[in-house]
Design a protein around this motif. Sequence first.
Motif, PDB file in Angstrom:
ATOM      1  N   ALA A  55       0.804  -1.221   0.000  1.00 42.33           N
ATOM      2  CA  ALA A  55       0.000   0.000   0.000  1.00 42.33           C
ATOM      3  C   ALA A  55       0.838   1.273   0.000  1.00 42.33           C
ATOM      4  CB  ALA A  55      -0.950   0.000   1.199  1.00 42.33           C
ATOM      5  N   ASP A  56       1.885   1.314   0.795  1.00 39.77           N
ATOM      6  CA  ASP A  56       2.672   2.554   0.873  1.00 39.77           C
ATOM      7  C   ASP A  56       4.080   2.237   1.331  1.00 39.77           C
ATOM      8  OD1 ASP A  56       2.536   5.669   0.929  1.00 39.77           O
ATOM      9  OD2 ASP A  56       3.506   5.143   2.817  1.00 39.77           O
ATOM     10  N   HIS A  57       5.047   2.990   0.829  1.00 42.95           N
ATOM     11  CA  HIS A  57       6.438   2.802   1.241  1.00 42.95           C
ATOM     12  C   HIS A  57       7.130   4.149   1.365  1.00 42.95           C
ATOM     13  CE1 HIS A  57       9.311  -0.346   2.136  1.00 42.95           C
ATOM     14  NE2 HIS A  57      10.261   0.344   1.525  1.00 42.95           N
ATOM     15  N   GLY A  58       6.367   5.150   1.846  1.00 41.53           N
ATOM     16  CA  GLY A  58       6.955   6.462   2.072  1.00 41.53           C
ATOM     17  C   GLY A  58       6.994   7.324   0.817  1.00 41.53           C
ATOM     18  N   PHE A  59       7.986   8.209   0.766  1.00 42.98           N
ATOM     19  CA  PHE A  59       8.072   9.162  -0.337  1.00 42.98           C
ATOM     20  C   PHE A  59       8.780   8.558  -1.546  1.00 42.98           C
ATOM     21  CE2 PHE A  59       7.411  12.312   3.131  1.00 42.98           C
ATOM     22  CZ  PHE A  59       6.258  12.855   2.624  1.00 42.98           C
ATOM     23  N   ALA A  66       2.143  11.917  -7.248  1.00 47.12           N
ATOM     24  CA  ALA A  66       0.746  12.174  -6.897  1.00 47.12           C
ATOM     25  C   ALA A  66       0.621  13.510  -6.166  1.00 47.12           C
ATOM     26  CB  ALA A  66       0.205  11.036  -6.036  1.00 47.12           C
ATOM     27  N   ARG A  67       1.518  13.766  -5.213  1.00 43.95           N
ATOM     28  CA  ARG A  67       1.448  15.007  -4.446  1.00 43.95           C
ATOM     29  C   ARG A  67       1.699  16.227  -5.337  1.00 43.95           C
ATOM     30  NH1 ARG A  67       2.268  15.047   1.598  1.00 43.95           N
ATOM     31  NH2 ARG A  67       2.147  12.907   2.328  1.00 43.95           N
ATOM     32  N   LEU A  68       2.676  16.152  -6.229  1.00 44.80           N
ATOM     33  CA  LEU A  68       2.979  17.290  -7.095  1.00 44.80           C
ATOM     34  C   LEU A  68       1.859  17.541  -8.104  1.00 44.80           C
ATOM     35  CD1 LEU A  68       6.799  16.802  -7.763  1.00 44.80           C
ATOM     36  CD2 LEU A  68       5.703  18.523  -6.325  1.00 44.80           C
ATOM     37  N   THR A  69       1.241  16.480  -8.582  1.00 49.33           N
ATOM     38  CA  THR A  69       0.116  16.656  -9.496  1.00 49.33           C
ATOM     39  C   THR A  69      -1.059  17.303  -8.773  1.00 49.33           C
ATOM     40  OG1 THR A  69       0.817  14.725 -10.771  1.00 49.33           O
ATOM     41  CG2 THR A  69      -1.446  15.474 -11.108  1.00 49.33           C
ATOM     42  N   LEU A  81      -4.125  10.752  -8.471  1.00 47.71           N
ATOM     43  CA  LEU A  81      -4.053   9.303  -8.277  1.00 47.71           C
ATOM     44  C   LEU A  81      -3.466   8.620  -9.502  1.00 47.71           C
ATOM     45  CD1 LEU A  81      -7.454   8.522  -6.503  1.00 47.71           C
ATOM     46  CD2 LEU A  81      -5.165   8.139  -5.561  1.00 47.71           C
ATOM     47  N   ALA A  82      -3.930   9.038 -10.673  1.00 45.07           N
ATOM     48  CA  ALA A  82      -3.443   8.435 -11.915  1.00 45.07           C
ATOM     49  C   ALA A  82      -1.951   8.678 -12.085  1.00 45.07           C
ATOM     50  CB  ALA A  82      -4.212   9.002 -13.108  1.00 45.07           C
ATOM     51  N   ALA A  83      -1.489   9.885 -11.752  1.00 46.98           N
ATOM     52  CA  ALA A  83      -0.069  10.196 -11.890  1.00 46.98           C
ATOM     53  C   ALA A  83       0.776   9.243 -11.053  1.00 46.98           C
ATOM     54  CB  ALA A  83       0.189  11.639 -11.467  1.00 46.98           C
ATOM     55  N   GLY A  84       0.326   8.990  -9.832  1.00 50.50           N
ATOM     56  CA  GLY A  84       1.063   8.063  -8.980  1.00 50.50           C
ATOM     57  C   GLY A  84       1.032   6.642  -9.518  1.00 50.50           C
ATOM     58  N   LEU A  85      -0.114   6.211  -9.995  1.00 46.21           N
ATOM     59  CA  LEU A  85      -0.243   4.839 -10.500  1.00 46.21           C
ATOM     60  C   LEU A  85       0.545   4.634 -11.786  1.00 46.21           C
ATOM     61  CD1 LEU A  85      -4.040   4.205  -9.839  1.00 46.21           C
ATOM     62  CD2 LEU A  85      -2.092   3.366  -8.518  1.00 46.21           C
ATOM     63  N   ARG A 226      -3.307  17.266   2.056  1.00 45.08           N
ATOM     64  CA  ARG A 226      -4.313  18.271   2.397  1.00 45.08           C
ATOM     65  C   ARG A 226      -4.121  18.762   3.835  1.00 45.08           C
ATOM     66  NH1 ARG A 226      -9.133  16.942   2.935  1.00 45.08           N
ATOM     67  NH2 ARG A 226     -10.209  18.788   2.144  1.00 45.08           N
ATOM     68  N   ARG A 227      -3.755  17.832   4.736  1.00 43.97           N
ATOM     69  CA  ARG A 227      -3.590  18.198   6.146  1.00 43.97           C
ATOM     70  C   ARG A 227      -2.261  18.911   6.397  1.00 43.97           C
ATOM     71  NH1 ARG A 227      -5.396  12.765   6.775  1.00 43.97           N
ATOM     72  NH2 ARG A 227      -3.247  12.129   7.244  1.00 43.97           N
ATOM     73  N   ARG A 228      -1.209  18.363   5.786  1.00 44.94           N
ATOM     74  CA  ARG A 228       0.142  18.894   6.005  1.00 44.94           C
ATOM     75  C   ARG A 228       0.863  18.978   4.666  1.00 44.94           C
ATOM     76  NH1 ARG A 228       2.938  15.209  10.394  1.00 44.94           N
ATOM     77  NH2 ARG A 228       4.545  16.809  10.153  1.00 44.94           N
ATOM     78  N   PRO A 229       0.595  20.029   3.901  1.00 42.52           N
ATOM     79  CA  PRO A 229       1.136  20.118   2.536  1.00 42.52           C
ATOM     80  C   PRO A 229       2.654  20.261   2.506  1.00 42.52           C
ATOM     81  CG  PRO A 229       0.041  22.162   3.156  1.00 42.52           C
ATOM     82  CD  PRO A 229      -0.281  21.172   4.233  1.00 42.52           C
ATOM     83  N   ILE A 230       3.288  19.480   1.626  1.00 40.26           N
ATOM     84  CA  ILE A 230       4.739  19.583   1.422  1.00 40.26           C
ATOM     85  C   ILE A 230       5.098  19.635  -0.061  1.00 40.26           C
ATOM     86  CG2 ILE A 230       5.274  18.332   3.563  1.00 40.26           C
ATOM     87  CD1 ILE A 230       6.009  15.947   1.721  1.00 40.26           C
ATOM     88  N   ALA A 231       4.110  19.448  -0.934  1.00 33.67           N
ATOM     89  CA  ALA A 231       4.400  19.378  -2.368  1.00 33.67           C
ATOM     90  C   ALA A 231       5.052  20.660  -2.873  1.00 33.67           C
ATOM     91  CB  ALA A 231       3.129  19.087  -3.155  1.00 33.67           C
ATOM     92  N   ASN A 232       4.615  21.805  -2.369  1.00 30.59           N
ATOM     93  CA  ASN A 232       5.203  23.063  -2.822  1.00 30.59           C
ATOM     94  C   ASN A 232       6.656  23.168  -2.375  1.00 30.59           C
ATOM     95  OD1 ASN A 232       4.576  25.603  -4.253  1.00 30.59           O
ATOM     96  ND2 ASN A 232       5.196  26.540  -2.312  1.00 30.59           N
ATOM     97  N   ASP A 233       6.960  22.643  -1.192  1.00 30.51           N
ATOM     98  CA  ASP A 233       8.354  22.635  -0.728  1.00 30.51           C
ATOM     99  C   ASP A 233       9.214  21.734  -1.619  1.00 30.51           C
ATOM    100  OD1 ASP A 233       7.754  24.340   1.362  1.00 30.51           O
ATOM    101  OD2 ASP A 233       7.387  22.720   2.787  1.00 30.51           O
ATOM    102  N   ILE A 234       8.656  20.601  -2.025  1.00 31.45           N
ATOM    103  CA  ILE A 234       9.392  19.704  -2.925  1.00 31.45           C
ATOM    104  C   ILE A 234       9.689  20.423  -4.238  1.00 31.45           C
ATOM    105  CG2 ILE A 234       9.253  17.572  -4.274  1.00 31.45           C
ATOM    106  CD1 ILE A 234       7.510  16.414  -2.030  1.00 31.45           C
TER     107      ILE A 234
END
Length: 253
Positions: A55-59, A66-69, A81-85, A226-234
């Motif tokens: 299901a998940d393995h971190g960043f 997915a986050r940047l999209t 979701l599609a970008a990540g998949l 949504r709760r703790r955004p970091i995509a803009n920092d990336i």
Amino acid sequence: MGTSTPETISLLGKDLAAELMGKVGFGELAYWLVAGRRPTAGETRLFEAVLVALADHGFTPTAIAARLTYLSAPDSLQGALAAGLLGGGSRFLGVTEDCGRFLADTLVEAGTERDYDVIALEAVRKAREQRRIIPGLGHPVHKEEDPRTPVLIGIAEQEGLRGPHLRLFEAIGRVHPQVLGRKLPLNGAGVCGAALADLGLPTDLLRGFALLARAAGLLGQLAEERRRPIANDIYLTVDRNAVYEPLPGSRED
């Protein structure tokens, strides 16, 4: 597989509302949809353990994509979701299918031979000669042991589902140092592929199960964004630290 009338919805020959909803788990249903038969309790346990493992393995690149999209198009959750998949390939997620195929093909080539160490040693030698990577061997983070691997093998053993694919994969883990000259861990994605193959699921669909599992993980990543955004920092970290180099022959060169 499924149909509906104004009054009913039928799926897998069952009344969806009366016979499936609240009575069949999602993992059990996913297996049933693909295999065409309802799994046993043991098969369901192993199958769902595989989904949890993937299901998940971190960043990973899939989560970052997915986050940047989502940062770029917050109005398009499906796009994120599609970008990540779409990033599920030979290095991330796709290893599940690649390993399952590799093990299945190796068992076919072995014919009647059932000494798994012998089969594994020949397979590793052949891969080395052809300069091919052995799917499921090695991990960028877990250098000694992937913590998912012994747990999945243990569940398969407990449920009487430790079949030829898992046994061959374990044998590869034992013999590969003889050929490669170093010891690498059996990674979780690979053991998932072996377990799914032992469950009798089509090897050419195994990546689909990895994507099914990762869809849940990506949705969790987006909820956290949504709760703790970091995509803009990336984005800013990459943009502000990229070194510009003019093309050879340009005026700036």
